[in-house]
Design a protein around this motif. Structure first.
Motif, PDB file in Angstrom:
ATOM      1  N   GLY A 155       0.823  -1.205   0.000  1.00 29.59           N
ATOM      2  CA  GLY A 155       0.000   0.000   0.000  1.00 29.59           C
ATOM      3  C   GLY A 155       0.859   1.258   0.000  1.00 29.59           C
ATOM      4  N   LYS A 156       1.903   1.231   0.818  1.00 26.94           N
ATOM      5  CA  LYS A 156       2.788   2.410   0.910  1.00 26.94           C
ATOM      6  C   LYS A 156       3.473   2.671  -0.426  1.00 26.94           C
ATOM      7  CE  LYS A 156       3.761   2.263   5.819  1.00 26.94           C
ATOM      8  NZ  LYS A 156       4.478   1.471   6.800  1.00 26.94           N
ATOM      9  N   LYS A 157       3.884   1.575  -1.065  1.00 22.23           N
ATOM     10  CA  LYS A 157       4.577   1.698  -2.347  1.00 22.23           C
ATOM     11  C   LYS A 157       3.627   2.279  -3.406  1.00 22.23           C
ATOM     12  CE  LYS A 157       7.406  -1.201  -5.391  1.00 22.23           C
ATOM     13  NZ  LYS A 157       6.527  -1.845  -6.380  1.00 22.23           N
ATOM     14  N   LEU A 158       2.399   1.739  -3.401  1.00 21.38           N
ATOM     15  CA  LEU A 158       1.388   2.192  -4.357  1.00 21.38           C
ATOM     16  C   LEU A 158       1.100   3.686  -4.175  1.00 21.38           C
ATOM     17  CD1 LEU A 158      -0.052   0.446  -6.449  1.00 21.38           C
ATOM     18  CD2 LEU A 158      -1.989   0.271  -4.869  1.00 21.38           C
ATOM     19  N   LEU A 159       0.953   4.063  -2.918  1.00 18.36           N
ATOM     20  CA  LEU A 159       0.664   5.462  -2.602  1.00 18.36           C
ATOM     21  C   LEU A 159       1.763   6.370  -3.146  1.00 18.36           C
ATOM     22  CD1 LEU A 159      -1.505   7.050  -0.757  1.00 18.36           C
ATOM     23  CD2 LEU A 159       0.425   7.296   0.793  1.00 18.36           C
ATOM     24  N   LYS A 160       3.025   5.949  -2.921  1.00 15.73           N
ATOM     25  CA  LYS A 160       4.173   6.740  -3.412  1.00 15.73           C
ATOM     26  C   LYS A 160       4.126   6.855  -4.931  1.00 15.73           C
ATOM     27  CE  LYS A 160       7.579   7.582  -0.146  1.00 15.73           C
ATOM     28  NZ  LYS A 160       7.836   6.671   0.968  1.00 15.73           N
ATOM     29  N   GLU A 161       3.763   5.730  -5.582  1.00 15.57           N
ATOM     30  CA  GLU A 161       3.724   5.743  -7.051  1.00 15.57           C
ATOM     31  C   GLU A 161       2.661   6.716  -7.561  1.00 15.57           C
ATOM     32  OE1 GLU A 161       5.173   1.145  -7.644  1.00 15.57           O
ATOM     33  OE2 GLU A 161       3.225   1.743  -8.481  1.00 15.57           O
ATOM     34  N   TYR A 162       1.490   6.667  -6.933  1.00 16.20           N
ATOM     35  CA  TYR A 162       0.422   7.577  -7.369  1.00 16.20           C
ATOM     36  C   TYR A 162       0.819   9.035  -7.113  1.00 16.20           C
ATOM     37  CZ  TYR A 162      -2.875   3.670  -7.914  1.00 16.20           C
ATOM     38  OH  TYR A 162      -3.512   2.530  -8.306  1.00 16.20           O
ATOM     39  N   GLN A 163       1.487   9.257  -5.984  1.00 19.36           N
ATOM     40  CA  GLN A 163       1.938  10.621  -5.688  1.00 19.36           C
ATOM     41  C   GLN A 163       2.899  11.093  -6.771  1.00 19.36           C
ATOM     42  OE1 GLN A 163       2.192  10.120  -1.073  1.00 19.36           O
ATOM     43  NE2 GLN A 163       3.438  11.873  -1.599  1.00 19.36           N
ATOM     44  N   GLN A 164       3.794  10.184  -7.145  1.00 21.32           N
ATOM     45  CA  GLN A 164       4.780  10.504  -8.173  1.00 21.32           C
ATOM     46  C   GLN A 164       4.084  10.771  -9.513  1.00 21.32           C
ATOM     47  OE1 GLN A 164       7.710  11.169  -7.048  1.00 21.32           O
ATOM     48  NE2 GLN A 164       8.205  11.930  -9.102  1.00 21.32           N
ATOM     49  N   ASP A 165       3.066   9.945  -9.817  1.00 23.93           N
ATOM     50  CA  ASP A 165       2.271  10.150 -11.036  1.00 23.93           C
ATOM     51  C   ASP A 165       1.746  11.574 -11.086  1.00 23.93           C
ATOM     52  OD1 ASP A 165       2.494   7.613 -11.862  1.00 23.93           O
ATOM     53  OD2 ASP A 165       0.424   6.999 -11.423  1.00 23.93           O
ATOM     54  N   TYR A 166       1.181  11.965  -9.963  1.00 28.30           N
ATOM     55  CA  TYR A 166       0.580  13.293  -9.897  1.00 28.30           C
ATOM     56  C   TYR A 166       1.609  14.357 -10.256  1.00 28.30           C
ATOM     57  CZ  TYR A 166      -1.553  17.524  -8.084  1.00 28.30           C
ATOM     58  OH  TYR A 166      -2.050  18.786  -7.974  1.00 28.30           O
ATOM     59  N   LEU A 167       2.816  14.194  -9.691  1.00 25.43           N
ATOM     60  CA  LEU A 167       3.846  15.204  -9.896  1.00 25.43           C
ATOM     61  C   LEU A 167       4.423  15.140 -11.310  1.00 25.43           C
ATOM     62  CD1 LEU A 167       5.605  14.772  -6.452  1.00 25.43           C
ATOM     63  CD2 LEU A 167       4.100  16.640  -7.130  1.00 25.43           C
ATOM     64  N   THR A 168       4.707  13.919 -11.806  1.00 24.04           N
ATOM     65  CA  THR A 168       5.364  13.843 -13.115  1.00 24.04           C
ATOM     66  C   THR A 168       4.384  14.040 -14.269  1.00 24.04           C
ATOM     67  OG1 THR A 168       5.206  11.461 -12.959  1.00 24.04           O
ATOM     68  CG2 THR A 168       7.322  12.419 -12.397  1.00 24.04           C
ATOM     69  N   LEU A 169       3.157  13.567 -14.085  1.00 20.74           N
ATOM     70  CA  LEU A 169       2.184  13.741 -15.174  1.00 20.74           C
ATOM     71  C   LEU A 169       1.569  15.134 -15.138  1.00 20.74           C
ATOM     72  CD1 LEU A 169       0.340  10.303 -14.966  1.00 20.74           C
ATOM     73  CD2 LEU A 169       2.183  10.974 -16.520  1.00 20.74           C
ATOM     74  N   ASN A 170       1.928  15.880 -14.108  1.00 25.44           N
ATOM     75  CA  ASN A 170       1.445  17.257 -14.006  1.00 25.44           C
ATOM     76  C   ASN A 170      -0.079  17.304 -14.044  1.00 25.44           C
ATOM     77  OD1 ASN A 170       2.176  19.801 -13.561  1.00 25.44           O
ATOM     78  ND2 ASN A 170       2.828  20.274 -15.656  1.00 25.44           N
ATOM     79  N   ILE A 171      -0.690  16.375 -13.349  1.00 26.23           N
ATOM     80  CA  ILE A 171      -2.139  16.215 -13.411  1.00 26.23           C
ATOM     81  C   ILE A 171      -2.868  17.476 -12.965  1.00 26.23           C
ATOM     82  CG2 ILE A 171      -4.075  15.025 -12.278  1.00 26.23           C
ATOM     83  CD1 ILE A 171      -2.268  12.475 -12.488  1.00 26.23           C
ATOM     84  N   GLY A 172      -2.342  18.071 -11.912  1.00 25.53           N
ATOM     85  CA  GLY A 172      -3.037  19.230 -11.386  1.00 25.53           C
ATOM     86  C   GLY A 172      -2.926  20.450 -12.265  1.00 25.53           C
TER      87      GLY A 172
END
Ligand SMILES: [Zn+2]
Length: 387
Positions: free
Chosen positions: A45-62
């Motif tokens: 779960g922790k790993k997944l959370l980190k990956e999604y956080q990274q997605d947000y930052l690298t994909l510039n979702i916001g």
């Protein structure tokens, strides 16, 4: 005897003045200890959370400015407590404008909260004061599965009998935020509680006795709120943040460095009027938690990849309205939720909301001519209609 009476009267006046002035400032306590929703995550779960956080930052979702944005729509069921005789409670307009404030803070991440199935008005004076931990009577009969339930009530007390602005009852395994009416409209308390709902901690960390986070950031990922772009926060209050939102404290950390906290962070205990933003990593954390938990939390959850094209071709029918409903006809690729506003001919807004199924109920309007304005992220169109 007379002197005693005079002293007594002066005392009464003083008590009155003091309580009147603190009422005017509307300083209400905070939500105490918060459950760390991430504490029980396993390694995966922790790993997944980190990956999604990274997605947000690298994909510039916001911050995406491209015309193809992912829009995250969060359904909110609003429950408004009123007196048994139907008086009091927040109005429809107050709920709408508090949602607008919320959406303004979440705009950067393309998240939009919308009213799901209208507002439930609960006429029951006994529910006008809620004690944290004893919310069962409010929730048991008034809960909608699969959406975020927000309850608005006159007064909330915590376990030590202090009046608080609200809380996020995450111990109940239900999707619940409870807010005090006066705080729901202050522009930041609702966003604060929803921050907790999406797993954020306070910027000063999870205790109430200062932080162990160092100003130099060297332990930022294991102390405070566990995020590194929120500066170490020694615990803010109306005492150490002035009206212009400057930090006035002189506290130092274990290294002797002076704190320089972010007094505008929504997840701090700063003045409520100062709190107007989340940090990028806070957004990333909320996004990650949302993506991980969405299927569990939201039945009606929708993520639509929207194409924000113009609404020039939108038609409304029938006109005049015959069955109390306006039907919207639009290009098929415009699959996003539209915001609407109904105004009279002098431009006064009569009601507004979001349309998911391309039907807008206008039964409440007396016969006459009106305008309806439909908008998406990019454009707006206004049509005149007759009812
Ligand atoms: Zn809080």
């Amino acid at each position: 005897m007379k002197i005693l009476q005079k002293t007594y009267i002066i005392f009464i006046i003083l008590v009155f003045l003091i309580s009147a002035s603190s009422y005017g400032q509307e300083i209400v306590g905070h939500d105490d200890q918060i459950t760390d929703k991430l504490a029980n995550l396993d390694e995966h779960g922790k790993k997944l959370l980190k990956e999604y956080q990274q997605d947000y930052l690298t994909l510039n979702i916001g911050k995406s400015s491209s015309s193809k944005k992912q829009k995250f729509l969060i359904p909110v069921k609003a429950h408004v407590v009123r007196d048994s005789d139907g008086h009091g409670g927040l109005s429809n307009n107050s709920i709408q404008s508090s949602l607008e404030d919320l959406n303004y803070i979440f705009e950067d991440v393309n998240v939009s909260f919308y009213l799901f199935d209208g507002i439930e008005f609960i006429n029951d004076s006994s529910l006008n004061q809620i004690i944290k931990g004893n919310e069962g009577a409010l929730i048991n009969d008034h809960y909608e599965e699969g959406v975020l339930n927000i309850y608005f009530t006159d007064k909330i007390l915590n376990a030590t009998n202090t009046s608080i602005c609200g809380y996020n009852a995450d111990n109940l395994d239900k999707n619940i935020v409870i807010l005090k009416n006066s705080c729901a409209v202050n522009g930041s308390s609702m966003a604060h509680e929803i921050g907790h709902f999406f797993s954020l901690l306070h910027t000063h960390g999870n205790g109430n006795n200062g932080t162990e986070e160092l100003v130099d950031g060297s332990n930022c990922d294991t102390t405070g709120d566990g995020l590194c772009d929120t500066p170490a926060d020694p615990g803010l209050s109306y005492d150490n943040v002035d009206e212009d939102c400057n930090y006035m404290g002189d506290a130092t950390d274990a290294n002797g460095d002076y704190y320089s906290p972010d007094t505008g962070n929504v997840m701090s205990y700063s003045r409520k009027s100062c709190r107007d933003h989340f940090s990028t990593q806070q957004y990333a954390r909320m996004y990650a938690y949302y993506v991980m938990m969405k299927d569990e939390i939201f039945d009606e959850f929708e993520v639509s990849t929207t194409t924000t094209e113009g609404l020039e071709n939108v038609k409304i029918y029938p006109n005049p309205v015959t069955d109390g409903q306006i039907h919207i006809q639009r290009d098929e690729f415009l699959n996003e939720t539209l915001q609407f506003e109904v105004t009279n001919l002098s431009g006064q807004i009569l009601f507004k909301g979001f349309s998911n199924n391309d039907l807008i109920n206008v039964n409440r309007l007396p016969s006459g001519s009106y305008f309806i304005t439909l908008s998406n992220a990019e454009t707006k169109v206004t049509r005149r209609f007759i009812k």
